[in-house]
Design an enzyme around this catalytic site. Structure first.
Site, mmCIF file in Angstrom:
data_model
loop_
_atom_site.group_PDB
_atom_site.id
_atom_site.type_symbol
_atom_site.label_atom_id
_atom_site.label_comp_id
_atom_site.label_asym_id
_atom_site.label_seq_id
_atom_site.Cartn_x
_atom_site.Cartn_y
_atom_site.Cartn_z
ATOM 1 N N HIS A 141 0.818 -1.222 0.000
ATOM 2 C CA HIS A 141 0.000 0.000 0.000
ATOM 3 C C HIS A 141 0.848 1.266 0.000
ATOM 4 C CE1 HIS A 141 0.419 -0.098 4.513
ATOM 5 N NE2 HIS A 141 0.418 1.211 4.349
ATOM 6 N N ASP A 171 0.282 -7.630 1.543
ATOM 7 C CA ASP A 171 0.629 -6.213 1.624
ATOM 8 C C ASP A 171 2.146 -6.022 1.642
ATOM 9 O OD1 ASP A 171 0.186 -3.481 1.695
ATOM 10 O OD2 ASP A 171 0.074 -3.393 3.882
ATOM 11 N N GLY A 257 3.235 6.510 8.023
ATOM 12 C CA GLY A 257 4.609 6.694 7.565
ATOM 13 C C GLY A 257 5.532 5.598 8.058
ATOM 14 N N ASN A 258 5.143 4.922 9.153
ATOM 15 C CA ASN A 258 5.914 3.778 9.643
ATOM 16 C C ASN A 258 5.717 2.536 8.778
ATOM 17 O OD1 ASN A 258 5.721 4.966 12.863
ATOM 18 N ND2 ASN A 258 7.577 3.963 12.182
ATOM 19 N N SER A 259 4.654 2.529 7.989
ATOM 20 C CA SER A 259 4.338 1.351 7.176
ATOM 21 C C SER A 259 5.520 0.945 6.303
ATOM 22 C CB SER A 259 3.128 1.633 6.285
ATOM 23 O OG SER A 259 1.975 1.833 7.051
ATOM 24 N N GLY A 318 -9.663 -24.854 -4.660
ATOM 25 C CA GLY A 318 -10.899 -24.754 -5.426
ATOM 26 C C GLY A 318 -12.145 -24.963 -4.590
#
Length: 424
Positions: A141, A171, A257-259, A318
């Site tokens: 992200h 992510d 901002g730490n992401s 499936g």
């Protein structure tokens, strides 16, 4: 005057003298007390007279250990932590105006004529150096929607970055930069070997690169949490828009901002990639000290595939499924015919034709309780267990049908993308 009258007057005088003396004595006592109180008050509150002496206060030697375990861990990793700037092209306002009034010229060229501006900022960590290239892991992200990416090293130097691969399910994303001037590379620790209460540090750029290389300290609050992270269909066992993920919970401060920055142990090893925080609950109540990181073992597995293939190839069974806990006790007994000892697992709700599950004999209303060596309590458990396998591998699946336990071997031949293509 007779003797009786004389005695009466005598005692009247005695009484009057006594009263007068008592009143005078009391007055003197009050005056003395008031005088003492005034003296005491003036002694306590009065400012000393005379000139002040200048200075005299000194700074003592710092007795704190400036090379403790936390500072050593931070020092070993800080130079490998970077800020990641997501730059996006701003559409030229004049081109938008022309398009409104029906300009027939090529609008795509106009939209590309806008300048690049920083749309968002995040963090990342350099984990590999290979020849002229160095590799950075961050969050998907953080880089999503970018037209260009810029990395700021710990020394302030700016470098262009390109995307090697991204994975929305976990992510995670891998970026490539020049290895020139890269002298520090972080290493990963085993995220299975962590414990609640263990000290950890989070490093990154909270609120942007202005606060780059900020370090916060906390503990591991839980080594494994299952979170819902998107609004996808939770009934799908193999959807790339999975709604649950297993993460490390920590109370180390994590802000916007730490992401993409690292969560490290006191040995300076990366045990997780900071991804999100919980700021409020469903009722809007404020929440503090609840941050989450993607476990390093999962990070390594994903980034190795991104380097090799540019994407993550996940197997599929499936099937669609729901948690057994969502099924009423009456249905568990009368429809699924489960023994009372079975109270966790996932219920198969549908099986795709020509799927690996169907080929292995799995049917609707089977209750899966074990996948390989992993006990299955929820749909999140099954996804996590499934994604640990590679396409082409075989896995034993334990399930209940009609009150009896069965075991079958599923050969994982299809990827999730292939299954979608076959359905179209």
């Amino acid at each position: 005057m007779d003797n009786q009258g004389f005695q009466h007057k005598f005692w009247v005088k005695v009484v009057l003298v006594g009263l007068l003396a008592g009143l005078m004595g009391g007055g003197i006592g009050v005056l003395v007390v008031n005088a003492w109180q005034n003296h005491e008050q003036n002694t306590v509150t009065s400012v000393p007279r005379g000139s002040n002496k200048s200075g005299g206060t000194s700074v003592n030697k710092n007795k704190a250990d400036l090379n403790n375990q936390a500072t050593r861990a931070y020092g070993s990793v800080k130079n490998s932590v970077v800020s990641v700037l997501n730059k996006q092209r701003v559409q030229n306002s004049s081109s938008s105006l022309f398009s409104v009034f029906g300009d027939d010229s090529d609008s795509s060229s106009k939209s590309n004529s806008g300048k690049l501006e920083t749309a968002s900022e995040g963090s990342g960590v350099i984990y590999k150096k290979d020849g002229d290239s160095a590799y950075v892991v961050t969050n998907n992200h953080v880089v999503a929607g970018s037209n260009s990416l810029e990395v700021i090293l710990s020394n302030g130097k700016k470098m262009q970055a390109s995307i090697v691969g991204t994975d929305a399910t976990t992510d995670l994303a891998v970026l490539k930069i020049s290895s020139q001037n890269i002298n520090s590379v972080a290493s990963f620790g085993n995220s299975n070997d962590i414990a609640a209460g263990q000290d950890v540090l989070a490093i990154g750029s909270p609120m942007g690169s202005e606060y780059a290389n900020t370090v916060t300290k906390g503990i591991i609050s839980a080594k494994k949490r299952t979170l819902k992270v998107s609004s996808g269909n939770d009934s799908s066992a193999d959807s790339s828009s999975s709604t649950t993920t297993n993460v490390i919970q920590t109370d180390a401060a994590i802000n916007s901002g730490n992401s993409g920055g690292p969560l490290i142990n006191m040995a300076g090893q990366v045990i997780g990639i900071n991804s999100m925080k919980l700021s409020s609950n469903g009722e809007g109540s404020s929440v503090e000290g609840m941050g989450f990181a993607i476990p390093s073992n999962e990070v390594v597995q994903v980034i190795n595939q991104l380097i090799k293939h540019g994407k993550v190839q996940r197997p599929t069974m499936g099937i669609s499924m729901i948690n057994l806990s969502n099924v009423t006790s009456d249905s568990q007994k009368n429809v699924l015919k489960l023994p009372s000892s079975v109270n966790t697992g996932v219920v198969v709700m549908s099986v795709s034709s020509d799927s690996d599950a169907r080929n292995a004999g799995i049917k609707k209303y089977d209750v899966i309780t074990k996948f390989g060596d992993s006990k299955i309590r929820s749909t999140g458990d099954l996804r996590s267990s499934l994604y640990r396998y590679k396409v082409g591998q075989e896995v034993k699946v334990t399930y209940y049908r009609g009150g009896s336990q069965h075991t079958t071997t599923v050969k994982l031949t299809q990827t999730a993308s292939a299954a979608v293509e076959n359905q179209q």
